[in-house]
Enzyme design. Sequence first.
Site, mmCIF file in Angstrom:
data_model
loop_
_atom_site.group_PDB
_atom_site.id
_atom_site.type_symbol
_atom_site.label_atom_id
_atom_site.label_comp_id
_atom_site.label_asym_id
_atom_site.label_seq_id
_atom_site.Cartn_x
_atom_site.Cartn_y
_atom_site.Cartn_z
ATOM 1 N N PHE A 106 0.816 -1.224 0.000
ATOM 2 C CA PHE A 106 0.000 0.000 0.000
ATOM 3 C C PHE A 106 0.846 1.268 0.000
ATOM 4 C CE2 PHE A 106 0.775 -0.175 4.571
ATOM 5 C CZ PHE A 106 0.817 1.165 4.932
ATOM 6 N N LYS A 107 2.105 1.150 0.411
ATOM 7 C CA LYS A 107 2.948 2.344 0.492
ATOM 8 C C LYS A 107 3.199 2.974 -0.879
ATOM 9 C CE LYS A 107 5.081 1.328 4.928
ATOM 10 N NZ LYS A 107 4.578 -0.041 5.267
ATOM 11 N N ASP A 108 2.891 2.246 -1.948
ATOM 12 C CA ASP A 108 2.982 2.825 -3.290
ATOM 13 C C ASP A 108 2.107 4.068 -3.436
ATOM 14 O OD1 ASP A 108 4.818 1.162 -4.627
ATOM 15 O OD2 ASP A 108 3.292 -0.355 -5.021
ATOM 16 N N GLY A 111 3.793 6.973 -1.581
ATOM 17 C CA GLY A 111 5.112 7.220 -2.183
ATOM 18 C C GLY A 111 4.986 7.900 -3.537
#
Length: 433
Positions: A106-108, A111
Amino acid sequence: MKYYSTNHQAPEASLQEAVVKGLASDKGLYMPEVIKALPQSFYDHIENLSFQEIAYQVADAFFGEDVPAETLKQIVYDTLSFDVPAVKVKENIYSLELFHGPTLAFKDVGGRFMARLLGYFIKKEGQKQVNVLVATSGDTGSAVANGFLGVEGIHVYVLYPKGKVSEIQEKQFTTLGQNITALEVDGTFDDCQALVKNAFMDAELNAHMKLTSANSINVARFLPQAFYYFYAYAQLKKAGKADNLVVCVPSGNFGNITAGLFGKRMGLPVKRFMAANNRNDIFYQYLQTGEYNPRPSVATIANAMDVGDPSNFARVLALYENSHKAICSEVSGATYTDEQIRETVKATYQETGYLLDPHGACGYRALEEGLKEGETGVFLETAHPAKFLETVEGIIGNEVEIPAKLQAFMKGTKQSIEMSKDFESFKAYLLKE
Ligand SMILES: *Cc1c(COP(=O)(O)O)cnc(C)c1O
């Protein structure tokens, strides 16, 4: 929009200042001064909108005053170049699959959004190159590096501990080239973080080059995480399952769930939230006792949740004006041991065919145990199970298929610069850049 610090000892910041600084000067976290509710008409028709359309409405509420509409729209649309489907696992339990982006976690979302927003600010100011320093224990480095890949005016230095990240993780930030440099530090994650912190405090270095950080407390990484809660609601509404919706979030540093709580504050009709912890259950204990007792983290198989003093707890407190009662009225908790996580991955796979990753497994189990009559639960599946290949294959006793995107990283050639953990040599390296 102005941003205040949760410690209230720093001046208010503009969006641009908050994004470039990351942390306020009093070490508090930035919070938007107002959280705007979205109009009822938006919720009435939300199921007919695309993910990108929904996300733009949410982004406009936060960033619309500071970023021109066309630019903001483009940033949102570019960021969300992948789907976030809500997949039915069994009756009344859905998985919100946040792993369809470039690095399969999910950090995409945060980011990619932050990279584009920072790129916009740099262009607008006509500034010289900005250098992003990021220390990683694995997943953050890949999401940040891939988010910033090819963004003009920005160079990213990923510092990671030699021999202490998995091969897949390492490949995700050492094979990219272009504006991404991987620094392989002969030390631990803490050594990497210390190098980054020292760099920000070094006057000579800061005079030589513009440095900024891309850690997860940055508002540009934090706020965009609200987008997919609205889209989850839209999908469940379409399926006729949104009436008594419970959202469960596997939590470590508590950025992800806090973005969801912001969504609720904007009027998103979620009945209640659950925060699923592994053995690092500081928040769970807080809910039970009203006391917040941070303690050193212990290693678990859901390693991205191994946090002993969650940074975003400060934002949760700010959102609920320090009221334990108010927090408990909207959020409940759960905590699971590695053994329970293993059990859950295995049993769910056998019973439903759905393969959970160790983090999502905490969320799924919390719903299984905690849903009440008439409620529908959706948990955030925060990463693809293949990112934890050995653990997951060990649990199910079967091979796990590796998605093409991960395989492509595996084929790349690792390029890194070896670095000692000594600050003077790190500084000398940067001064030559
Ligand atoms: C970062 C991460 C988490 C924890 O998210 P927080 O926002 O820190 O609570 C959970 N699962 C995975 C796979 C992660 O990478």
